[in-house]
Scaffold this motif. Structure first.
Motif, PDB file in Angstrom:
ATOM      1  N   ALA A  24       0.746  -1.238  -0.150  1.00  0.00           N
ATOM      2  CA  ALA A  24      -0.114   0.023  -0.127  1.00  0.00           C
ATOM      3  C   ALA A  24       0.856   1.250   0.036  1.00  0.00           C
ATOM      4  O   ALA A  24       0.422   2.507   0.363  1.00  0.00           O
ATOM      5  CB  ALA A  24      -0.843  -0.086   1.337  1.00  0.00           C
ATOM      6  N   CYS A  25       2.105   1.226  -0.387  1.00  0.00           N
ATOM      7  CA  CYS A  25       3.018   2.238  -0.309  1.00  0.00           C
ATOM      8  C   CYS A  25       2.513   3.381  -1.281  1.00  0.00           C
ATOM      9  O   CYS A  25       2.880   4.772  -0.963  1.00  0.00           O
ATOM     10  CB  CYS A  25       4.679   1.959  -0.547  1.00  0.00           C
ATOM     11  N   ASP A  26       2.125   2.918  -2.383  1.00  0.00           N
ATOM     12  CA  ASP A  26       1.850   3.731  -3.821  1.00  0.00           C
ATOM     13  C   ASP A  26       0.425   4.165  -3.387  1.00  0.00           C
ATOM     14  O   ASP A  26       0.025   5.535  -3.526  1.00  0.00           O
ATOM     15  CB  ASP A  26       1.970   3.100  -4.992  1.00  0.00           C
ATOM     16  N   SER A  27      -0.507   3.265  -3.288  1.00  0.00           N
ATOM     17  CA  SER A  27      -2.065   3.538  -3.224  1.00  0.00           C
ATOM     18  C   SER A  27      -2.579   2.519  -2.545  1.00  0.00           C
ATOM     19  O   SER A  27      -2.372   1.322  -2.553  1.00  0.00           O
ATOM     20  CB  SER A  27      -2.679   3.733  -4.585  1.00  0.00           C
ATOM     21  N   LEU A  28      -3.827   2.764  -1.644  1.00  0.00           N
ATOM     22  CA  LEU A  28      -4.487   2.043  -0.918  1.00  0.00           C
ATOM     23  C   LEU A  28      -5.558   1.432  -1.755  1.00  0.00           C
ATOM     24  O   LEU A  28      -6.273   2.105  -2.254  1.00  0.00           O
ATOM     25  CB  LEU A  28      -4.981   2.540   0.675  1.00  0.00           C
ATOM     26  N   ARG A  29      -5.588   0.014  -1.586  1.00  0.00           N
ATOM     27  CA  ARG A  29      -6.722  -0.692  -2.533  1.00  0.00           C
ATOM     28  C   ARG A  29      -8.097  -0.607  -1.440  1.00  0.00           C
ATOM     29  O   ARG A  29      -8.440  -1.683  -0.985  1.00  0.00           O
ATOM     30  CB  ARG A  29      -6.273  -1.988  -2.743  1.00  0.00           C
ATOM     31  N   TYR A  30      -8.497   0.432  -1.188  1.00  0.00           N
ATOM     32  CA  TYR A  30      -9.835   0.443  -0.188  1.00  0.00           C
ATOM     33  C   TYR A  30     -11.055  -0.308  -0.621  1.00  0.00           C
ATOM     34  O   TYR A  30     -11.743  -0.540   0.178  1.00  0.00           O
ATOM     35  CB  TYR A  30      -9.924   2.127   0.183  1.00  0.00           C
ATOM     36  N   LEU A  31     -11.020  -0.164  -2.032  1.00  0.00           N
ATOM     37  CA  LEU A  31     -12.179  -1.036  -2.415  1.00  0.00           C
ATOM     38  C   LEU A  31     -12.052  -2.529  -2.287  1.00  0.00           C
ATOM     39  O   LEU A  31     -13.105  -3.255  -1.921  1.00  0.00           O
ATOM     40  CB  LEU A  31     -12.331  -0.907  -4.100  1.00  0.00           C
TER      41      LEU A  31
END
Length: 522
Positions: free
Chosen positions: A375-382
């Motif tokens: 998740a360092c680049d973007s969080l897969r919140y979906l």
């Protein structure tokens, strides 16, 4: 101790890890381990006890587990994971133990023990390539012949001592505290793949010493012993055997890291999946880049021990003297490189891919979105929202599910993008950091998801350790003492109960209950 464990868990979610084995008195014992995350963010696996069961049917095991948990007021509805081996009575989709518990608790997801999966993968791969399967049979025979008696073990150690002294004298070995210690040939156990690695490594270290022992048996042994020793010596000193010996050491050195790690306590499932991934990559690197290094190592080993090295450009002829043709001349190099080196590694990788198929385990794939390294680049919140909606609907209210997505967006901006977050490597470290910085209170819903994922089991190593302890405590002598105690207790019990004019069937039933509960008997 059980009360303390219950207090540690309190009202938290937990996982059950279960396995069964026979004790010295041939009674089936069920080992129960509880896995949970403590208040400090550490994953705990607590041995909760051994329970005697009359049989190993799924319903009997379920009742034994429920009874043990209920006795200490542990709510079955708080179970959020089940960890077993791959036996049909445990993993059965309709009538297995995991299916029966899943009916009562919808979020008690079953995870097949990673250590057992790896064992099945490695054993299956070894059987797929015929020369490798034959090699391990030969390896067992060699260990049995060389270590057949105390005399041969002493001769082996003496020869190994001479080898070490010679190598030190020609500067082939370094001197120092703890270096060059005497050892012996290790036997391989069918149920522990790591033991195969130790067996192969020990034979490489003591190859010359083992040959020395075999030559002595060939000279001084009985006729039958001389025949076996000659057969083993001829096999050991063939280039084919030496090549496979070194090949398997290279492969098993890579997989042994995963084997050992899966036997440790408190392993989180995302870290285990990453280790599986790195094992695959290292095996692929071995296949693509290490052929020349391996071949040079094998040739040097053979030259140092006067073992004939074949001409790799010559035509390959099998043991029956038949030449093979495949798009021209089938060379010896092609045989060792394609039929052994590539085939063995490909078989290992294929089995690991099948046993650890990430695409088939949606729960683990969605859970990986919480891993700090992913998740360092973007969080897969979906993916995290889908994880909650599909797998943990009972742990979140409708209002909390709606708030979770917005909380994840704040979490991404304030935590994930932060400088310290990138230094975290595991989900357990993230948990502890959130507790330490008090961000666990701010992002309480995200924190709850992390706890649920950490609770998922990885292996049944802790239950197997309990069996090792059981074998130490539950000895043959102790079993005889127990039987004598029960026999005397039964006579006293019957005399006391008959005096009350109670029928014999009731007496026997009461006594069986007494035996199971181990109630102090006066």
């Amino acid at each position: 101790m059980k009360n303390i464990i219950r207090e540690e868990i309190a009202g938290s979610k937990y996982c059950i890890v279960v396995d069964e084995a026979r004790d010295e008195s041939k009674r089936e014992q069920l080992s129960i381990v509880l896995r949970f995350v403590d208040k400090d963010g550490c994953i705990q696996e607590r041995f909760f006890g051994l329970v005697h069961v009359s049989n190993t049917t799924a319903l009997t095991l379920k009742n034994a587990i429920y009874s043990s948990l209920a006795h200490y007021n542990l709510d079955v509805q708080n179970i959020r994971g089940q960890g077993y081996d791959g036996a049909s009575n445990m993993r059965g989709e309709f009538h297995g133990l995991q299916a029966l518990i899943l009916k009562d608790c919808k979020s008690a997801y079953y995870v097949h023990c990673f250590a057992h999966r790896l064992q099945l993968a490695l054993v299956g791969a070894a059987k797929n390539v015929t020369p490798i399967h034959q090699f391990f049979d030969k390896l067992t025979f060699i260990v049995n012949i060389v270590g057949a008696s105390c005399k041969r073990n002493d001769e082996l150690k003496e020869a190994h001592t001479d080898d070490i002294a010679h190598l030190i004298s020609i500067n082939e070995l370094e001197k120092g505290s703890g270096l060059n210690q005497l050892c012996t040939l290790q036997r391989a156990a069918d149920t522990r793949w790591s033991s195969h690695f130790r067996s192969v490594s020990s034979l490489i270290k003591m190859f010359s010493a083992s040959c020395t022992v075999l030559l002595k048996v060939m000279e001084d042994g009985l006729p039958s012993q001389r025949a076996d020793a000659t057969s083993v010596y001829d096999e050991m000193t063939s280039f084919d055997f030496v090549f496979i010996l070194h090949l398997m050491r290279e492969i098993m050195e890579i997989t042994d890291v995963l084997c050992q790690t899966l036997q440790r306590k408190s392993q989180d499932i995302l870290n285990a999946m990453e280790l599986v991934s790195s094992t695959k990559k290292l095996l692929q690197e071995l296949r693509d880049d290490k052929w020349d290094d391996l071949l040079e190592k094998v040739k040097s080993f053979c030259v140092a021990r006067n073992i004939d090295v074949p001409d790799f450009s010559a035509q390959y002829v099998d043991r029956l003297g038949r030449a093979r043709r495949h798009q021209g001349n089938f060379t010896i190099e092609h045989h060792y490189r394609v039929d052994l080196f590539y085939a063995t590694i490909d078989s290992q990788m294929q089995e690991i891919n099948v046993r650890f198929n990430e695409d088939a385990v949606e729960l683990l794939m969605l859970s990986s979105a919480l891993n700090p390294q992913n998740a360092c680049d973007s969080l897969r919140y979906l993916d995290i929202c889908k994880l909650v909606e599909k797998f943990y609907p009972q742990d979140f209210t409708s209002d909390e599910k709606e708030r979770l997505e917005m909380q994840l967006k704040h979490y991404e901006h304030n935590v994930v993008i932060g400088p310290y977050y990138k230094s975290l490597s595991t989900l357990s470290e993230l948990y502890q950091w959130l507790v330490k910085t008090k961000k666990a209170d701010i992002y309480d819903l995200v924190f709850r998801v992390i706890v649920l994922v950490l609770t998922l089991p990885v292996s049944t190593a802790t239950t197997e350790r309990s069996f090792s302890a059981m074998n130490i405590v539950k000895t043959r002598l102790q079993s005889k003492m127990e039987d004598a105690f029960l026999s005397d207790a039964l006579m006293i019990f019957i005399e006391r109960e008959i005096a009350k004019n109670i029928c014999i069937d009731t007496i026997i039933e009461d006594f069986e209950n007494f035996k199971e509960r181990r109630i102090p008997f006066s």
